[in-house]
Design a protein around this motif. Structure first.
Motif, PDB file in Angstrom:
ATOM      1  N   LEU A   7       0.856  -1.183   0.000  1.00 29.76           N
ATOM      2  CA  LEU A   7       0.000   0.000   0.000  1.00 29.76           C
ATOM      3  C   LEU A   7       0.896   1.238   0.000  1.00 29.76           C
ATOM      4  O   LEU A   7       1.724   1.413   0.900  1.00 29.76           O
ATOM      5  CB  LEU A   7      -0.908   0.003   1.232  1.00 29.76           C
ATOM      6  CG  LEU A   7      -1.848   1.210   1.383  1.00 29.76           C
ATOM      7  CD1 LEU A   7      -2.881   1.241   0.265  1.00 29.76           C
ATOM      8  CD2 LEU A   7      -2.540   1.192   2.747  1.00 29.76           C
ATOM      9  N   LYS A   8       0.728   2.083  -1.014  1.00 29.83           N
ATOM     10  CA  LYS A   8       1.561   3.281  -1.164  1.00 29.83           C
ATOM     11  C   LYS A   8       0.770   4.535  -0.822  1.00 29.83           C
ATOM     12  O   LYS A   8      -0.399   4.660  -1.202  1.00 29.83           O
ATOM     13  CB  LYS A   8       2.105   3.378  -2.586  1.00 29.83           C
ATOM     14  CG  LYS A   8       3.027   2.230  -2.968  1.00 29.83           C
ATOM     15  CD  LYS A   8       3.561   2.387  -4.378  1.00 29.83           C
ATOM     16  CE  LYS A   8       4.521   1.252  -4.733  1.00 29.83           C
ATOM     17  NZ  LYS A   8       5.066   1.416  -6.101  1.00 29.83           N
ATOM     18  N   LYS A   9       1.429   5.440  -0.136  1.00 29.24           N
ATOM     19  CA  LYS A   9       0.825   6.717   0.228  1.00 29.24           C
ATOM     20  C   LYS A   9       1.516   7.834  -0.556  1.00 29.24           C
ATOM     21  O   LYS A   9       2.730   7.980  -0.490  1.00 29.24           O
ATOM     22  CB  LYS A   9       0.980   6.954   1.735  1.00 29.24           C
ATOM     23  CG  LYS A   9       0.389   8.271   2.228  1.00 29.24           C
ATOM     24  CD  LYS A   9       0.593   8.400   3.736  1.00 29.24           C
ATOM     25  CE  LYS A   9      -0.002   9.694   4.276  1.00 29.24           C
ATOM     26  NZ  LYS A   9       0.198   9.799   5.746  1.00 29.24           N
ATOM     27  N   TYR A  10       0.699   8.602  -1.305  1.00 30.40           N
ATOM     28  CA  TYR A  10       1.216   9.697  -2.110  1.00 30.40           C
ATOM     29  C   TYR A  10       0.628  11.029  -1.627  1.00 30.40           C
ATOM     30  O   TYR A  10      -0.458  11.069  -1.039  1.00 30.40           O
ATOM     31  CB  TYR A  10       0.833   9.530  -3.585  1.00 30.40           C
ATOM     32  CG  TYR A  10       1.514   8.381  -4.298  1.00 30.40           C
ATOM     33  CD1 TYR A  10       2.767   8.547  -4.861  1.00 30.40           C
ATOM     34  CD2 TYR A  10       0.885   7.135  -4.411  1.00 30.40           C
ATOM     35  CE1 TYR A  10       3.388   7.506  -5.549  1.00 30.40           C
ATOM     36  CE2 TYR A  10       1.506   6.084  -5.084  1.00 30.40           C
ATOM     37  CZ  TYR A  10       2.753   6.280  -5.649  1.00 30.40           C
ATOM     38  OH  TYR A  10       3.361   5.242  -6.314  1.00 30.40           O
ATOM     39  N   GLU A  11       1.341  12.085  -1.936  1.00 24.95           N
ATOM     40  CA  GLU A  11       0.798  13.431  -1.740  1.00 24.95           C
ATOM     41  C   GLU A  11       0.820  14.150  -3.088  1.00 24.95           C
ATOM     42  O   GLU A  11       1.891  14.417  -3.648  1.00 24.95           O
ATOM     43  CB  GLU A  11       1.606  14.217  -0.705  1.00 24.95           C
ATOM     44  CG  GLU A  11       0.929  15.539  -0.350  1.00 24.95           C
ATOM     45  CD  GLU A  11       1.537  16.207   0.859  1.00 24.95           C
ATOM     46  OE1 GLU A  11       1.336  17.428   1.024  1.00 24.95           O
ATOM     47  OE2 GLU A  11       2.211  15.521   1.652  1.00 24.95           O
TER      48      GLU A  11
END
Length: 412
Positions: free
Chosen positions: A380-384
């Motif tokens: 699971l990747k978290k981007y901004e």
């Protein structure tokens, strides 16, 4: 003074007992005016003995008996209200569009803020599954009748139910035990070193929280469960040996609560910071004591992330975001944690994959349930994003079946 209070209390119980007896007798034993006085006396004695036996068998004070009944009635009312009035899947499609960023856009216009390895573990078969998911043939009325009798037996216990927050079935317990055996197979003394090496993978080591002798553990992990009994019991039993060895706690997170209307998705651990009850585990371990006693003594809960039962206005999409945020937040989980083993539910997991996999993805995870006690790993990747802020994405190529896999046909 104490004796006077006791005497008044005792008299009140006798009055209440007599009233209950009269009402039950009038309702069930005689309706006609021609019933003799002697027959009425016999009926009253029979009912009195029956009601008395009920109180004694339940080992509960009559006043406590009434309190328990009120609490259980409240559970039923709230569960049925949620069944009738809720719409948890509202907003899922809108959020799916909002989260739909292709990998190229993600890299060019966004900053990667973090990656977390997630293991989704679906619970074993529940009593609700046992009654309603095995077909509606000739055996269905028998399964339903058994369920109703079992529900009646725990009628006065607000922390137990057959249908509400349904616990594991016998088959479900067997499935959990099979997963436990899979995780512990590396300890089989009859296996050669080569066979043990073949069994050990980076996933099994992470799930077990140990590595082969002389090797370093690839990733440190924690175990989290929804606030529903079947998920919590699955995690507690399957990883019981790990909990006993590491003395870690089992995290409870209400954001993982199943996304369904049915009463089996309504939690008995209904209040904030409430521990999941170890009720409904019926089978007996052969080695020492009952299984629920062993688990209760071995596995303790961390309930800081349990905000209580879902409300009628709950939106599943919001809770998927809540869990994604919790799982990738360094302040929510221990700093050394690199992987999260999340024990939960088929509909929730499927909707989670649909939300965070690209819309172009045709992966089975978006359309098929994980089998009971199946374990699926992914990143699971978290981007901004420059304009839209934080969003989450699952790399389709990172999805791996560790144990069980997805349902290919039939209903589980």
């Amino acid at each position: 003074g104490i004796f006077s209070i006791y005497s008044l209390s005792h008299r009140a119980h006798l009055v209440m007992f007599s009233a209950v007896t009269d009402q039950m007798m009038k309702k069930f034993f005689y309706h006609d005016d021609d019933v003799t006085e002697e027959a009425q006396k016999i009926a009253k004695v029979f009912v009195a003995v029956s009601v008395g036996f009920l109180f004694v068998s339940l080992r509960v004070h009559p006043i406590q008996f009434g309190k328990n009944l009120i609490k259980k009635t409240r559970v039923y009312v709230l569960a049925v209200s949620h069944l009738v009035l809720s719409n948890e899947k509202k907003g899922l499609k809108a959020l799916q569009k909002e989260m739909d960023f292709d990998e190229e856009t993600s890299k060019s216009q966004s900053t990667l803020k973090g990656t977390r390895t997630i293991y989704f573990l679906r619970h074993g078969e529940s009593q609700w599954n046992y009654v309603f998911n095995r077909g509606f043939g000739v055996s269905f009325p028998l399964r339903l009748a058994r369920g109703l009798v079992m529900e009646l037996m725990c009628l006065f216990n607000a922390r137990n139910s057959f249908f509400v927050d349904a616990p594991l079935s016998d088959r479900g317990l067997e499935q959990v035990e099979e997963l436990r055996k899979f995780l512990n197979k590396v300890n089989d003394p009859f296996l050669t070193d080569a066979e043990v090496a073949a069994l050990r993978s980076k996933h099994v080591d992470v799930l077990r929280a140990d590595a082969a002798k002389g090797e370093k553990l690839s990733k440190k992990s924690i175990i989290v469960t929804s606030n529903l009994r079947r998920a919590a019991h699955t995690a507690a039993i399957a990883f019981m040996d790990r909990f006993e060895r590491t003395k870690e706690k089992l995290f409870v997170n209400d954001a993982l609560q199943e996304m369904a209307r049915n009463v089996d998705a309504f939690a008995l651990a209904g209040e904030a910071f409430d521990a999941v009850p170890y009720t409904g585990i019926a089978n007996v371990a052969k080695d020492k004591g009952t299984l629920n006693t062993i688990v209760e003594e071995t596995v303790k809960f961390d309930v800081e992330s349990n905000a209580g039962n879902k409300g009628i206005g709950r939106r599943g999409a919001t809770d998927c975001l809540r869990f994604a945020h919790w799982a990738t937040s360094p302040s929510a989980v221990p700093k050394e944690c690199e992987a999260i083993i999340a024990t939960g539910h088929s509909i929730y997991f499927k909707e989670f994959f649909k939300l965070f996999l690209p819309s172009a993805s045709k992966h089975d995870a978006k359309s098929k349930k994980i089998v009971n006690c199946g374990v699926i790993a992914f990143e699971l990747k978290k981007y901004e994003h420059e304009k839209k802020g934080v969003f989450y994405s699952i790399d389709e190529n990172s999805i791996e079946t560790v144990y069980g896999g997805f349902v290919q046909k039939g209903k589980h």
